[in-house]
Write a protein that holds these residues in place. Structure first.
Motif, PDB file in Angstrom:
ATOM      1  N   SER A  79      39.411  60.895  36.669  1.00  0.00           N
ATOM      2  CA  SER A  79      38.005  60.968  35.964  1.00  0.00           C
ATOM      3  C   SER A  79      36.887  60.441  36.579  1.00  0.00           C
ATOM      4  CB  SER A  79      38.311  59.955  34.925  1.00  0.00           C
ATOM      5  OG  SER A  79      38.415  58.580  35.418  1.00  0.00           O
ATOM      6  N   GLY A  80      36.951  59.768  38.220  1.00  0.00           N
ATOM      7  CA  GLY A  80      35.797  59.531  38.791  1.00  0.00           C
ATOM      8  C   GLY A  80      35.651  57.804  38.496  1.00  0.00           C
ATOM      9  N   ARG A  81      36.620  57.191  37.810  1.00  0.00           N
ATOM     10  CA  ARG A  81      36.287  55.882  37.629  1.00  0.00           C
ATOM     11  C   ARG A  81      37.204  55.071  38.708  1.00  0.00           C
ATOM     12  NH1 ARG A  81      34.570  54.585  32.053  1.00  0.00           N
ATOM     13  NH2 ARG A  81      33.252  56.556  31.390  1.00  0.00           N
ATOM     14  N   LEU A  82      36.910  54.055  38.815  1.00  0.00           N
ATOM     15  CA  LEU A  82      37.259  53.249  40.037  1.00  0.00           C
ATOM     16  C   LEU A  82      38.655  52.131  39.363  1.00  0.00           C
ATOM     17  CD1 LEU A  82      34.383  52.290  42.284  1.00  0.00           C
ATOM     18  CD2 LEU A  82      35.969  54.337  42.307  1.00  0.00           C
ATOM     19  N   VAL A  83      39.497  51.907  39.932  1.00  0.00           N
ATOM     20  CA  VAL A  83      40.484  50.979  39.802  1.00  0.00           C
ATOM     21  C   VAL A  83      40.351  49.751  40.811  1.00  0.00           C
ATOM     22  CG1 VAL A  83      43.061  50.360  39.859  1.00  0.00           C
ATOM     23  CG2 VAL A  83      42.367  52.626  39.211  1.00  0.00           C
ATOM     24  N   LEU A  84      40.338  48.573  40.161  1.00  0.00           N
ATOM     25  CA  LEU A  84      39.907  47.400  41.158  1.00  0.00           C
ATOM     26  C   LEU A  84      40.972  46.615  41.432  1.00  0.00           C
ATOM     27  CD1 LEU A  84      36.561  45.956  39.315  1.00  0.00           C
ATOM     28  CD2 LEU A  84      36.895  47.484  41.197  1.00  0.00           C
ATOM     29  N   ASP A  85      40.982  45.975  42.437  1.00  0.00           N
ATOM     30  CA  ASP A  85      41.914  44.896  42.975  1.00  0.00           C
ATOM     31  C   ASP A  85      41.059  43.715  42.936  1.00  0.00           C
ATOM     32  OD1 ASP A  85      44.751  44.481  43.661  1.00  0.00           O
ATOM     33  OD2 ASP A  85      44.068  43.835  45.347  1.00  0.00           O
ATOM     34  N   LYS A  86      41.577  42.758  42.426  1.00  0.00           N
ATOM     35  CA  LYS A  86      40.713  41.219  42.438  1.00  0.00           C
ATOM     36  C   LYS A  86      40.727  40.501  43.668  1.00  0.00           C
ATOM     37  CE  LYS A  86      43.263  39.333  38.963  1.00  0.00           C
ATOM     38  NZ  LYS A  86      43.257  38.200  38.009  1.00  0.00           N
ATOM     39  N   ASP A 142      27.553  54.643  38.012  1.00  0.00           N
ATOM     40  CA  ASP A 142      26.065  55.173  37.665  1.00  0.00           C
ATOM     41  C   ASP A 142      25.902  56.248  38.481  1.00  0.00           C
ATOM     42  OD1 ASP A 142      26.125  53.047  35.715  1.00  0.00           O
ATOM     43  OD2 ASP A 142      25.154  51.688  36.938  1.00  0.00           O
ATOM     44  N   GLU A 143      26.568  57.272  38.556  1.00  0.00           N
ATOM     45  CA  GLU A 143      26.166  58.515  39.257  1.00  0.00           C
ATOM     46  C   GLU A 143      26.843  59.871  38.415  1.00  0.00           C
ATOM     47  OE1 GLU A 143      24.240  59.018  41.879  1.00  0.00           O
ATOM     48  OE2 GLU A 143      23.947  56.905  41.952  1.00  0.00           O
ATOM     49  N   LYS A 144      26.531  61.020  38.648  1.00  0.00           N
ATOM     50  CA  LYS A 144      27.088  62.169  38.014  1.00  0.00           C
ATOM     51  C   LYS A 144      28.635  62.403  38.734  1.00  0.00           C
ATOM     52  CE  LYS A 144      24.522  65.485  36.737  1.00  0.00           C
ATOM     53  NZ  LYS A 144      23.621  66.706  36.597  1.00  0.00           N
ATOM     54  N   VAL A 145      29.575  61.847  38.432  1.00  0.00           N
ATOM     55  CA  VAL A 145      30.795  62.133  38.888  1.00  0.00           C
ATOM     56  C   VAL A 145      31.920  62.410  37.870  1.00  0.00           C
ATOM     57  CG1 VAL A 145      30.545  60.612  41.092  1.00  0.00           C
ATOM     58  CG2 VAL A 145      31.244  59.609  38.884  1.00  0.00           C
ATOM     59  N   ASP A 149      37.032  63.497  43.741  1.00  0.00           N
ATOM     60  CA  ASP A 149      36.391  64.373  45.123  1.00  0.00           C
ATOM     61  C   ASP A 149      34.911  63.894  45.028  1.00  0.00           C
ATOM     62  OD1 ASP A 149      38.758  65.207  45.990  1.00  0.00           O
ATOM     63  OD2 ASP A 149      38.481  67.141  45.173  1.00  0.00           O
ATOM     64  N   ASP A 150      34.305  63.950  43.540  1.00  0.00           N
ATOM     65  CA  ASP A 150      32.972  63.563  43.332  1.00  0.00           C
ATOM     66  C   ASP A 150      32.661  62.376  43.852  1.00  0.00           C
ATOM     67  OD1 ASP A 150      32.612  66.112  42.130  1.00  0.00           O
ATOM     68  OD2 ASP A 150      32.695  65.227  40.173  1.00  0.00           O
ATOM     69  N   VAL A 151      33.543  61.126  43.720  1.00  0.00           N
ATOM     70  CA  VAL A 151      33.240  59.799  44.000  1.00  0.00           C
ATOM     71  C   VAL A 151      33.376  59.932  45.591  1.00  0.00           C
ATOM     72  CG1 VAL A 151      34.363  57.623  44.020  1.00  0.00           C
ATOM     73  CG2 VAL A 151      34.113  59.010  42.053  1.00  0.00           C
ATOM     74  N   ARG A 152      34.424  60.370  46.264  1.00  0.00           N
ATOM     75  CA  ARG A 152      34.760  60.439  47.653  1.00  0.00           C
ATOM     76  C   ARG A 152      33.375  60.908  48.311  1.00  0.00           C
ATOM     77  NH1 ARG A 152      39.832  61.960  46.188  1.00  0.00           N
ATOM     78  NH2 ARG A 152      41.293  60.128  46.248  1.00  0.00           N
ATOM     79  N   ALA A 153      32.499  62.118  47.667  1.00  0.00           N
ATOM     80  CA  ALA A 153      31.492  62.938  48.276  1.00  0.00           C
ATOM     81  C   ALA A 153      30.623  61.712  48.283  1.00  0.00           C
ATOM     82  CB  ALA A 153      31.368  63.762  47.432  1.00  0.00           C
TER      83      ALA A 153
END
Length: 345
Positions: A79-86, A142-145, A149-153
């Motif tokens: 989806s373009g969302r990020l998974v976090l590791d604490k 806060d970007e159009k992703v 692939d959009d995120v990596r770009a």
């Protein structure tokens, strides 16, 4: 306290999750050099400043840590969302709804918001009951992703650091509330102590090294680079407030014991005596789920007398708060301590 509050405000606004602390270390280093204090960095990136004393065969060391809680990008969802590791020990619910900054390996930054995947109550029936954990918490950039692939770009990838917006406020009532008062409040106190010593030109009885450590939140910030002449090692870190605790936001907290065991009894009694002799308000306390740079140094095998004091911080490892009275009493105890006699000499 106005100068101390202003310095804390500056420090908490510099992102410094453990593992990515070079900017804030540089800030502290520049400040010390402006005061004519020589510094050096250890290989882990921590900062050391030594003030000469009348005696060098037996020395002191004081430390506070400038690294904070944070996160690292673990995965990028379709989806373009990020998974976090604490990074560090906090609960996911304590960062839900927080603004954050993602820093790429090339130094570019993007903002985002940390949210539950099931945030919208208009869509998800279990929005309130779903577990706040790594599977459900994600970062909305806060970007159009719309894809990985959009995120990596954008240059965002696994391993990029994520820092939390401190939301710092200094209030007319004397409170300061912000993320990362653990332990930037104590860093500010040590810096103000150094400035006071330099300005007063009052000779210290013992050569004293100040360590601004940068890996405390992950357990090993102050366990090395301790001069062999060091007799006493005092960590300055937050006092934990909660049910069953004596620590409050208006006194200095003197730690008796934490998860590592008791702190040195003789040094603890010496700190109490100094407080009582100088009208410093204090509380003795035990922090059950806590470790410090001093306890890390003991675990590393250093033959030192170790202690722990600090301002009382409410809601530790979340949106924290303390009062200028706690900062004042901690500052005064530190000042009287560095001019007192060693306990083991």
């Amino acid at each position: 306290m106005k100068e101390t509050m202003a310095l804390i405000e500056k420090l908490v606004q510099i992102p410094s999750p453990s593992g990515n602390t070079s900017e804030v270390i540089q800030f502290v280093e520049n400040m010390l050099r402006e005061w004519g204090v020589e510094t050096k960095r250890n290989r882990k990136g921590g900062l050391l400043a030594t003030l000469p004393g009348e005696e060098a065969d037996n020395q002191r060391m004081l430390t506070a840590h400038v690294d904070t809680l944070g996160a690292i990008v673990k995965d990028i969802k379709p989806s373009g969302r990020l998974v976090l590791d604490k990074i560090g020990g906090y609960t996911f619910n304590s960062i839900e709804g927080e603004y954050c900054t993602i820093e790429t390996a090339k130094g570019k930054t993007y903002t985002g918001t940390i949210l539950m995947h099931q945030t919208s109550v208009h869509v998800y029936k279990d929005a309130g009951e779903a577990k706040r954990n790594q599977d459900n918490i994600e970062v909305r950039i806060d970007e159009k992703v719309n894809s990985a692939d959009d995120v990596r770009a954008l240059g965002i990838n696994v391993g990029d650091f994520v820092s939390f917006d401190p939301r710092v406020q200094v209030l007319p009532s004397g409170f300061i509330k912000s993320r990362h008062l653990d332990d930037k409040a104590s860093v500010a106190l040590l810096l103000q102590l150094i400035k006071r010593i330099v300005d007063e030109k009052k000779p210290l009885p013992y050569t004293t090294t100040f360590l601004i450590s940068n890996n405390e939140e992950i357990g090993y910030g102050g366990n090395s680079n301790i001069p062999p002449e060091t007799v006493e090692y005092l960590a300055v870190d937050m006092g934990a407030i909660g049910d069953g605790q004596s620590t409050d936001e208006y006194t200095v907290s003197i730690c008796v014991k934490d998860s590592s065991g008791p702190y040195h009894y003789g040094l603890r009694k010496h700190l109490v005596a100094l407080a009582e002799e100088n009208n410093v308000k204090y509380q003795l306390d035990i922090y059950p789920y806590y470790g410090s740079d001093a306890s890390a140094a003991i675990r590393a095998g250093h033959d030192i007398v170790h202690g722990l004091i600090g301002p009382g911080i409410d809601a530790s490892h979340a949106y924290e708060r303390t009062h200028e009275e706690s900062l004042k009493h901690t500052a005064e105890l530190l000042y009287h301590y560095v001019f007192s006699k060693l306990q083991e000499v």
